[in-house]
Scaffold this motif. Sequence first.
Motif, PDB file in Angstrom:
ATOM      1  N   VAL A  71      59.838  65.861  36.808  1.00 30.36           N
ATOM      2  CA  VAL A  71      60.826  66.752  36.217  1.00 30.36           C
ATOM      3  C   VAL A  71      62.105  65.991  35.882  1.00 30.36           C
ATOM      4  CG1 VAL A  71      62.256  68.801  36.611  1.00 30.36           C
ATOM      5  CG2 VAL A  71      59.883  68.744  37.405  1.00 30.36           C
ATOM      6  N   GLN A  72      62.531  65.122  36.769  1.00 30.13           N
ATOM      7  CA  GLN A  72      63.780  64.407  36.557  1.00 30.13           C
ATOM      8  C   GLN A  72      63.717  63.488  35.336  1.00 30.13           C
ATOM      9  OE1 GLN A  72      64.692  62.391  40.206  1.00 30.13           O
ATOM     10  NE2 GLN A  72      65.107  64.288  41.362  1.00 30.13           N
ATOM     11  N   GLU A  74      61.835  64.043  32.749  1.00 30.25           N
ATOM     12  CA  GLU A  74      61.477  64.875  31.590  1.00 30.25           C
ATOM     13  C   GLU A  74      60.200  64.367  30.920  1.00 30.25           C
ATOM     14  OE1 GLU A  74      64.877  64.899  29.085  1.00 30.25           O
ATOM     15  OE2 GLU A  74      66.020  66.270  30.359  1.00 30.25           O
ATOM     16  N   GLU A  77      58.818  66.835  28.135  1.00 30.47           N
ATOM     17  CA  GLU A  77      59.520  66.793  26.858  1.00 30.47           C
ATOM     18  C   GLU A  77      59.203  65.504  26.093  1.00 30.47           C
ATOM     19  OE1 GLU A  77      61.523  69.630  29.501  1.00 30.47           O
ATOM     20  OE2 GLU A  77      60.820  67.558  29.714  1.00 30.47           O
TER      21      GLU A  77
END
Length: 632
Positions: A71-72, A74, A77
Motif C-alpha cells: 500500500v505504501q 502504491e 496504482e
Amino acid sequence: MDGLLNVQYELHNIIKKGFSNFKKTPKDRLNFEYLEVKLENLEKDWLSFRSNNTKLYEISEPDALSSKQYVQNEIYEATEDIYLLYKSLIKKLLNQNYKEQPNKEKTIISGQQKDSWVKLPKISIPTFSGKYSEWTTFRDLFLALIHNNETLDSVQKLHYLKSHLTDEAEQLIRHTPITGANYSECWSLLEQRYNNRKFLANNILQRLFSIKPINLESASGLKVLIDTTIDCLNALKNIDIDVSTWDIIIIHIVSFKLDQETRKQWELHNSSSVDLNNLPTLDQFKCFIENRIRALEFVESRKASVQRTSGTSSRPKTFVVTNESDKLRCEFCSESHKLCFCKKFASEDVGKRRDFVANNSICYNCLGSNHRVHECRKSGTCRIDNCRKRHHSLLHPEQESHSRATSSTAREPVESARITTSAKPIVSCLSTQRSSNSGQVLLATALVEAESETGDQNIRALIDQGSQACFITESAVKRLQLKKTAVSETITGLGGDRAINSKHLVSIKFKSRFNRGRKIEITAYVLKDITCYMPEKRFNEINWIEMQNLSLADPHFNRPNKIELLLGANVYSQILQDGIKKDSTGTLLAQNTSLGWILTGKVTCQNQFNSNSLENISVLQTDILKGNGKNL
C-alpha cells in the motif's frame, strides 16, 4: 494475507516486464494474431490482479494493510498505469497496421475503368511546444485525426495528446495520470491556455506590419513580400477574422513597401484600367506582383549570364602595392592611425587645424587625404550645436560655437569637438591567465537559447560586467543566420599599438533556458573571435553541497568550450536577481540571474585534466564612427 501479497508482487512484475519486452519486439513479429494473444494474456493477468486486490481488502484489517509496502509503495496504482499504457500500445498497433485498409482509388485507362489500391503517405501530427504560432495548425490536425475520431477511446486520445506535446505545453499536463476521465480536462487546459484569439491576432498583425520594405527591385524580395502578406491573411482567417473587406487597406500598406520602380509600375497599371472609379482588389494586386516576379526572374537570369560571359574578356587591370605599415598613416604626427583620431591634432586650436587641412589638400568633411570635399562620398556633417554644415567637427569655427561661455579658452572647443566627433569609447575588459596546478579562476558563463530562422539554438555566453558593449563571433552570426548592419569601427588592444576592424553590427534575441517567456534583445559587434576556450583546463565538479540544488546557467562550467557571445554591463543589469552564495573558503561566488546561477572566483581542483595552456590579456577600446548602416 502474505500469500496474496506475494502473488500481487509477482503479477506486477509479469505485467511490467511484459510491457518492457513488448516495446523491444521486432516489427516483423507484430502480426495480427500475435497482438491478439498478447492482449488476451494481458487482460487475464490484469483481471487476476484486480481480483486479488479486492480479496486483500476483504480479509485484512485496514490498519494492518496500510502498514504493508504494497500500500505504501502504491503497487496497485503503478500496475494500473502500466496496464493502460500496455493496452493502448497494442490497440494502436492493431488499428494502424491491420484494421485500416488503404484508400481505394479508381483510374481510367483507355476508356476502361479499373480499380487500383494506392497506399497514401501517413499523416503525421506535428508536436506542439507551447508557441502560439504553432497552436492553430496543431489544434486543427489533432481535432480532425484524434479528437473527433470515434474509434479511439479517451485513454488512447490522452496518450496521443501527451506524446505530441513538448517543452512548456508538455509541462502543463505532465503529472496528469492517463485515464479516460482526464482527457477532457487536459484538452480544456490546453485550449484555455493557447486558444487566445486576441494574442494570436496581435502576433499576426505585428508580423504583417513589420515586413521590411524593398530598397532595390528583385524577384526574391517581391516573393517574400507577397508570400508573407498572404500567409498573414490566411492565418487571420483561421482564427475566424473576416478579412474580405480589407483589400484596399492591405494594398495601401504593401504598396508603400515596394521599391520605387515597382510601385511606379503598379500606379501606371491602375491608371490604365478601363474604369478608374473602381478600387483595385487584392487579387489584382497579387496578379500584378506575380507577373512582375516572372519578368524580374527572367531579366536577372539574363544579367547573370551576360556577366559570366563578359567576365572572360580582357580588361586593363591596375595593381597597387602598399606596405602594411602605410595603410594607417596620420598626416599630422605620422603614427599608425587616421587623422580624425589623432590626439595631437585635436589638441591644436581650430585655426591651426583648418590651416593644416587646407595646406595639405585634405578633405574638410571626412579628413581623408585622397580627395577634396566636393568629391567626398560620406554623408556625415558637423555635429556641434546642430551645425549640420559640410565640414568635420574638428574644423568647426570657434565663433559659431554656442555651447561654451565667452570667457572659455581656445582649448575648450577642441575638447568639445573631439567628444562630439565620435561616440564615447566602448571599453570591454577581459583577462585570462595561465592556470596553476592548484586551481584556476572561473569567469561567469551561461548557456542561452538564441533565436534563428531555423529555430532556437544553444549558444555559450560570457557575462562581463566590465564591458560597455556586447560582442558576437562571426561563426555564431552565420549559424544563427543574423542580418548584418554595416558600421565602421576600430578596436585597439592593450597599449593601443595594434588595431583590428569590426565592420558589422547585428541584432540578436535570446532567452533563458529556465524562463522561456522572457526575451532579451541586444545589439552586438561582430568579431572573428572573442577569447580562448573557457575554462582553460577541465576539472572535476566542485564539492559544494549548496551548489547541488542550484539551477546553473552553464551546467558544463568545468569543461573547456568556446565563447561565442559576450554580454556586457547593459545586459548584466537586466538579468541580475536577488540571491548570492559563497563557499566555505570564500573564494567561489554564485549569483542568481534570470539565466540561472552563474559561478565566478577561484576553484581549487586537485584532479585537473591536462590541456594546452593559453594566455590572453586584452583590453578592447572601441571608437565607433556610425555611418548610414545598411542591411547586408
